[in-house]
Design an enzyme around this catalytic site. Structure first.
Site, PDB file in Angstrom:
ATOM      1  N   HIS A  63       2.624  -1.354 -19.931  1.00 59.46           N
ATOM      2  CA  HIS A  63       2.548   0.051 -20.331  1.00 59.46           C
ATOM      3  C   HIS A  63       1.434   0.759 -19.540  1.00 59.46           C
ATOM      4  O   HIS A  63       0.344   0.182 -19.345  1.00 59.46           O
ATOM      5  CB  HIS A  63       2.232   0.099 -21.829  1.00 59.46           C
ATOM      6  CG  HIS A  63       2.596   1.382 -22.500  1.00 59.46           C
ATOM      7  ND1 HIS A  63       1.954   2.565 -22.233  1.00 59.46           N
ATOM      8  CD2 HIS A  63       3.538   1.674 -23.432  1.00 59.46           C
ATOM      9  CE1 HIS A  63       2.472   3.514 -22.998  1.00 59.46           C
ATOM     10  NE2 HIS A  63       3.430   3.013 -23.722  1.00 59.46           N
ATOM     11  N   GLY A 107       3.947  -4.809 -22.148  1.00 60.71           N
ATOM     12  CA  GLY A 107       5.295  -4.327 -22.467  1.00 60.71           C
ATOM     13  C   GLY A 107       6.308  -4.643 -21.387  1.00 60.71           C
ATOM     14  O   GLY A 107       7.511  -4.696 -21.652  1.00 60.71           O
ATOM     15  N   TYR A 137       1.718  -4.202 -31.815  1.00 61.20           N
ATOM     16  CA  TYR A 137       3.066  -4.155 -31.247  1.00 61.20           C
ATOM     17  C   TYR A 137       4.086  -3.856 -32.345  1.00 61.20           C
ATOM     18  O   TYR A 137       3.886  -4.161 -33.496  1.00 61.20           O
ATOM     19  CB  TYR A 137       3.388  -5.479 -30.533  1.00 61.20           C
ATOM     20  CG  TYR A 137       4.183  -5.272 -29.277  1.00 61.20           C
ATOM     21  CD1 TYR A 137       3.550  -4.876 -28.100  1.00 61.20           C
ATOM     22  CD2 TYR A 137       5.553  -5.432 -29.255  1.00 61.20           C
ATOM     23  CE1 TYR A 137       4.278  -4.658 -26.935  1.00 61.20           C
ATOM     24  CE2 TYR A 137       6.293  -5.204 -28.096  1.00 61.20           C
ATOM     25  CZ  TYR A 137       5.645  -4.831 -26.940  1.00 61.20           C
ATOM     26  OH  TYR A 137       6.352  -4.604 -25.793  1.00 61.20           O
TER      27      TYR A 137
HETATM   28  C1  LCV Z   1      -2.653   1.847 -16.173  1.00 61.78           C
HETATM   29  C2  LCV Z   1      -3.390   0.215 -14.727  1.00 61.78           C
HETATM   30  C3  LCV Z   1      -2.757  -0.784 -15.484  1.00 61.78           C
HETATM   31  C4  LCV Z   1      -2.044  -0.375 -16.649  1.00 61.78           C
HETATM   32  N1  LCV Z   1      -2.017   0.936 -16.951  1.00 61.78           N
HETATM   33  O1  LCV Z   1      -5.502  -4.611  -9.697  1.00 61.78           O
HETATM   34  O2  LCV Z   1       1.722  -5.276 -24.590  1.00 61.78           O
HETATM   35  S1  LCV Z   1       0.760  -4.268 -24.985  1.00 61.78           S
HETATM   36  O3  LCV Z   1       0.772  -4.015 -26.398  1.00 61.78           O
HETATM   37  O4  LCV Z   1      -0.560  -4.569 -24.481  1.00 61.78           O
HETATM   38  C5  LCV Z   1       1.271  -2.796 -24.177  1.00 61.78           C
HETATM   39  C6  LCV Z   1       0.767  -1.605 -24.872  1.00 61.78           C
HETATM   40  C7  LCV Z   1       0.956  -2.858 -22.758  1.00 61.78           C
HETATM   41  O5  LCV Z   1       1.801  -3.131 -21.946  1.00 61.78           O
HETATM   42  O6  LCV Z   1      -0.356  -2.554 -22.373  1.00 61.78           O
HETATM   43  C8  LCV Z   1      -0.680  -2.793 -20.953  1.00 61.78           C
HETATM   44  C9  LCV Z   1      -0.920  -4.289 -20.804  1.00 61.78           C
HETATM   45  N2  LCV Z   1      -1.305  -4.566 -19.401  1.00 61.78           N
HETATM   46  C10 LCV Z   1      -2.401  -5.260 -19.081  1.00 61.78           C
HETATM   47  O7  LCV Z   1      -3.196  -5.689 -19.912  1.00 61.78           O
HETATM   48  C11 LCV Z   1      -2.655  -5.467 -17.586  1.00 61.78           C
HETATM   49  C12 LCV Z   1      -3.877  -4.612 -17.190  1.00 61.78           C
HETATM   50  N3  LCV Z   1      -4.082  -4.747 -15.760  1.00 61.78           N
HETATM   51  C13 LCV Z   1      -4.655  -5.863 -15.226  1.00 61.78           C
HETATM   52  O8  LCV Z   1      -4.977  -6.830 -15.904  1.00 61.78           O
HETATM   53  C14 LCV Z   1      -4.814  -5.836 -13.762  1.00 61.78           C
HETATM   54  O9  LCV Z   1      -4.738  -4.476 -13.317  1.00 61.78           O
HETATM   55  C15 LCV Z   1      -3.694  -6.613 -13.061  1.00 61.78           C
HETATM   56  C16 LCV Z   1      -3.892  -8.115 -13.335  1.00 61.78           C
HETATM   57  C17 LCV Z   1      -2.314  -6.133 -13.529  1.00 61.78           C
HETATM   58  C18 LCV Z   1      -3.801  -6.325 -11.561  1.00 61.78           C
HETATM   59  O10 LCV Z   1      -5.122  -6.611 -11.171  1.00 61.78           O
HETATM   60  P1  LCV Z   1      -5.563  -6.186  -9.723  1.00 61.78           P
HETATM   61  O11 LCV Z   1      -6.971  -6.626  -9.602  1.00 61.78           O
HETATM   62  O12 LCV Z   1      -4.547  -6.597  -8.749  1.00 61.78           O
HETATM   63  P2  LCV Z   1      -6.479  -3.641 -10.491  1.00 61.78           P
HETATM   64  O13 LCV Z   1      -6.868  -4.232 -11.793  1.00 61.78           O
HETATM   65  O14 LCV Z   1      -7.540  -3.166  -9.567  1.00 61.78           O
HETATM   66  O15 LCV Z   1      -5.475  -2.429 -10.820  1.00 61.78           O
HETATM   67  C19 LCV Z   1      -5.127  -1.526  -9.776  1.00 61.78           C
HETATM   68  C20 LCV Z   1      -5.175  -0.155 -10.399  1.00 61.78           C
HETATM   69  O16 LCV Z   1      -4.152  -0.084 -11.426  1.00 61.78           O
HETATM   70  C21 LCV Z   1      -4.744   0.250 -12.655  1.00 61.78           C
HETATM   71  C22 LCV Z   1      -6.173  -0.218 -12.566  1.00 61.78           C
HETATM   72  O17 LCV Z   1      -6.978   0.493 -13.481  1.00 61.78           O
HETATM   73  C23 LCV Z   1      -6.486   0.113 -11.134  1.00 61.78           C
HETATM   74  O18 LCV Z   1      -6.690   1.514 -11.062  1.00 61.78           O
HETATM   75  P3  LCV Z   1      -7.845   2.080 -10.047  1.00 61.78           P
HETATM   76  O19 LCV Z   1      -7.414   1.662  -8.682  1.00 61.78           O
HETATM   77  O20 LCV Z   1      -7.790   3.573 -10.257  1.00 61.78           O
HETATM   78  O21 LCV Z   1      -9.120   1.445 -10.510  1.00 61.78           O
HETATM   79  N4  LCV Z   1      -3.994  -0.423 -13.710  1.00 61.78           N
HETATM   80  C24 LCV Z   1      -3.760  -1.726 -13.825  1.00 61.78           C
HETATM   81  N5  LCV Z   1      -3.013  -1.986 -14.898  1.00 61.78           N
HETATM   82  N6  LCV Z   1      -1.375  -1.245 -17.427  1.00 61.78           N
HETATM   83  N7  LCV Z   1      -3.346   1.520 -15.051  1.00 61.78           N
END
Ligand code: LCV
Length: 258
Positions: A63, A107, A137
């Site tokens: 999400h 999600g 959820y």
């Molecule tokens: C907005 C993002 C996101 C993101 N949204 O790259 O299942 S529930 O209930 O939780 C549901 C509500 C749900 O789906 O919630 C979201 C759950 N998702 C996560 O927990 C994953 C969060 N993201 C991460 O853990 C990492 O970003 C991953 C492992 C996906 C990728 O890591 P990586 O180091 O390759 P970054 O973290 O640097 O992310 C690149 C850019 O994408 C944004 C993040 O803030 C960053 O933005 P900036 O470049 O502006 O700093 N980003 C990542 N995930 N779900 N934005």
């Protein structure tokens, strides 16, 4: 800016997620996926493949977190974009194959698990993250994942919020096939071609029968949530306020249906 690439090859449609921000499921991305599915339904395609771009590290980060409400509103009600997308996939009249490479989060795991078949690269993972984000959820979402993963596995995924390997997901029956990344496209296309050769009318009925039976509960969680969503429309309405104030002020209410 398009965040989805669509391709049609004979009776097979392919929807490729292409949003720069790790394919986080924003309402814009969700709308484009739904539009692509609608187009493919209108073209009577017989299989749809949902994928990310070749070689991605992240299939989808789940999400779009910035679109999660922080004002005490339920983030996953019946009409929220993610709920609409999952139902659209489940109601799509032909099989949808999730072809996964990279990591899948939150999600996006439910989205993938709501597809009909999952073919995954051997280095891909799923991580279901509400417990990490503090997100309650929703019922039909949990049920969608329970339909695919056995209770011990889904509990571990939910309670730890940690990535689970493709190998374990294959052993648990969540994934249909796990193949080396370099074979992923060819294998998935071959599977799609096998499906194309069967009767589309029968597949449409089989898919709907399986959907209905898998959700056959005294009250389906989805039915409960739809009612909750209708109730919210009422308790958020002007008429709701008017009804209360008229009672307190001992006067007849004037309702306007909004
Ligand atoms: C907005 C993002 C996101 C993101 N949204 O790259 O299942 S529930 O209930 O939780 C549901 C509500 C749900 O789906 O919630 C979201 C759950 N998702 C996560 O927990 C994953 C969060 N993201 C991460 O853990 C990492 O970003 C991953 C492992 C996906 C990728 O890591 P990586 O180091 O390759 P970054 O973290 O640097 O992310 C690149 C850019 O994408 C944004 C993040 O803030 C960053 O933005 P900036 O470049 O502006 O700093 N980003 C990542 N995930 N779900 N934005």
């Amino acid at each position: 800016m398009a965040v989805v690439i669509t391709e049609v090859n004979g009776s097979i449609g392919t929807i490729t997620l292409d949003r720069p921000k790790v394919n986080a499921l924003s309402s814009e991305l969700i709308e484009e996926i739904i539009a692509a599915l609608t187009m493919m339904k209108e073209q009577n395609l017989r299989v749809v493949i949902l994928r990310a771009k070749k070689g991605v590290k992240v299939f989808s980060a789940g999400h779009e977190i910035s679109e999660l409400p922080t004002n005490g509103r339920d983030p996953l009600t019946y009409n929220d974009p993610l709920r609409h997308l999952v139902r659209t996939v489940q109601l799509h009249p032909c099989p949808v194959i999730a072809m996964i490479e990279g990591t899948v989060w939150g999600g996006a795991c439910e989205l993938v698990m709501s597809c009909d078949l999952i073919v995954a690269a051997d280095d891909s993972t799923l991580a279901i993250t509400p417990a990490k984000l503090g997100v309650p959820y929703n019922l039909s979402g949990i049920l969608n994942m329970m339909k695919v993963a056995d209770m011990p596995v889904i509990k571990e995924m939910l309670f730890t919020a940690r990535p689970i390997s493709a190998r374990r997901l294959m052993e648990s029956g969540v994934f249909n096939h796990v193949v080396p990344r370099e074979h992923l496209e060819g294998f998935t296309h071959e599977l799609a071609m096998q499906i194309v050769e069967t009767s589309p009318l029968v597949l449409r009925i089989l898919k709907e029968e399986l959907r209905v039976l898998a959700s056959a509960h005294p009250i389906t969680p989805e039915a409960y949530e739809r009612i909750q969503s209708l109730r919210r429309e009422v308790y958020d309405s002007e008429d709701y306020q008017e009804g209360i104030h008229a009672f307190i002020e001992k006067r007849r209410p004037e309702f306007h249906g909004r």
